[in-house]
Enzyme design. Structure first.
Site, short mmCIF file in Angstrom:
data_model
loop_
_atom_site.label_atom_id
_atom_site.label_comp_id
_atom_site.label_asym_id
_atom_site.label_seq_id
_atom_site.Cartn_x
_atom_site.Cartn_y
_atom_site.Cartn_z
N PHE A 1 12.47 8.04 0.25
CA PHE A 1 11.88 7.68 1.53
C PHE A 1 12.82 6.76 2.29
CE2 PHE A 1 10.53 4.76 -1.72
CZ PHE A 1 10.49 3.51 -1.13
N ASN B 1 0.85 -1.19 0.00
CA ASN B 1 0.00 0.00 0.00
C ASN B 1 0.88 1.24 0.00
OD1 ASN B 1 -2.68 -0.98 -0.15
ND2 ASN B 1 -2.50 -1.70 1.96
N TYR C 1 15.69 5.27 4.26
CA TYR C 1 17.09 5.64 4.54
C TYR C 1 17.74 6.43 3.39
CZ TYR C 1 16.62 2.23 8.31
OH TYR C 1 16.20 1.55 9.43
N ASP C 2 16.95 6.79 2.39
CA ASP C 2 17.51 7.48 1.21
C ASP C 2 18.38 8.70 1.54
OD1 ASP C 2 16.28 5.56 -0.32
OD2 ASP C 2 14.85 6.90 -1.29
N ARG D 1 15.61 -1.88 -6.00
CA ARG D 1 14.26 -2.28 -6.40
C ARG D 1 14.17 -2.31 -7.93
NH1 ARG D 1 11.58 0.89 -3.50
NH2 ARG D 1 11.45 -0.58 -1.81
N ASP E 1 10.43 -7.52 -0.50
CA ASP E 1 10.93 -7.13 0.81
C ASP E 1 12.30 -6.54 0.55
OD1 ASP E 1 10.66 -6.71 3.53
OD2 ASP E 1 11.73 -8.55 4.05
N LYS F 1 17.16 7.61 -9.57
CA LYS F 1 17.17 6.52 -8.59
C LYS F 1 16.71 5.22 -9.23
CE LYS F 1 15.10 4.95 -4.30
NZ LYS F 1 14.04 5.13 -3.33
#
Length: 194
Positions: A149, A10, A151-152, A178, A70, A172
């Site tokens: 968002f 979400n 630890y960026d 990811r 994850d 990014k």
């Protein structure tokens, strides 16, 4: 005709990143969109176990193909912490508190090497497929940047002199953990739907 695929999240940030990468051909649904409001407990001992728990939960309870991911930050000097506990490292889900906790634990340590790791579990037609992405870098002593968002603001990827939080989403996405895992997923999905 687009294939319905649930992304077990979400998190609006994640969804936007993934929609951007996946393109046409798949209708991407969130957990909210399918009415999955229960908390899926991530009780695994690894990123792949936790990702699989999410995707199998959706397939088994809602009957729609799904992928879950994850991700976490692994810091060398902290023996891989926060790892699977990245989102709640400080005991809360507050990013600022998690960053403070991490920086405090790194005080006095010279080794700042770290990596972000993502594992995606895709359950398609009853079979699970795993995809992994890693981006290496270092932890900065102070925050820098306001994008992204988690630890960026303190993660500087290898070969760059800016943090993830100082990069545009496009920048990014071109190098992130990811994105690397998602690229493998996208290639796989495009190959089987061709």
């Amino acid at each position: 005709m687009s294939h319905k695929l649930v992304f077990a999240t979400n998190n609006a940030h994640k969804l936007e990143e993934v929609k951007h990468l996946l393109g046409e051909g798949y209708e991407l649904l969130t957990l909210d969109a399918i009415g999955c409001t229960e908390d899926i407990a991530e009780t695994g001992n690894s990123f792949s176990e936790n990702a699989g728990i999410k995707s199998w939960h959706v397939v088994n309870n809602y009957g729609i193909d799904c992928f879950g991911d994850d991700s976490g930050l692994e810091v060398e000097a902290l023996n891989g912490e926060p790892g699977i506990y990245s989102a709640r490292y400080s005991g809360s889900r507050n990013s600022d508190e998690n960053i403070n906790h991490l920086l405090k634990n790194l005080e006095g340590k010279n080794n700042r090497r770290a990596q972000f790791r993502t594992v995606i579990s895709l359950v398609l037609n009853g079979e699970e497929h795993l995809f992994e992405g890693i981006v290496k870098g270092a932890i900065r002593a102070e925050r820098s940047g306001s994008k992204g968002f988690g630890y960026d603001p303190i993660f500087e990827p290898e070969g760059y002199n800016v943090t993830f939080a100082e990069m545009s989403m496009e920048e990014k996405n071109s190098i992130s953990h990811r994105a690397k895992a998602m690229e493998q997923l996208v290639v796989f999905l495009k190959r089987i739907s061709a």
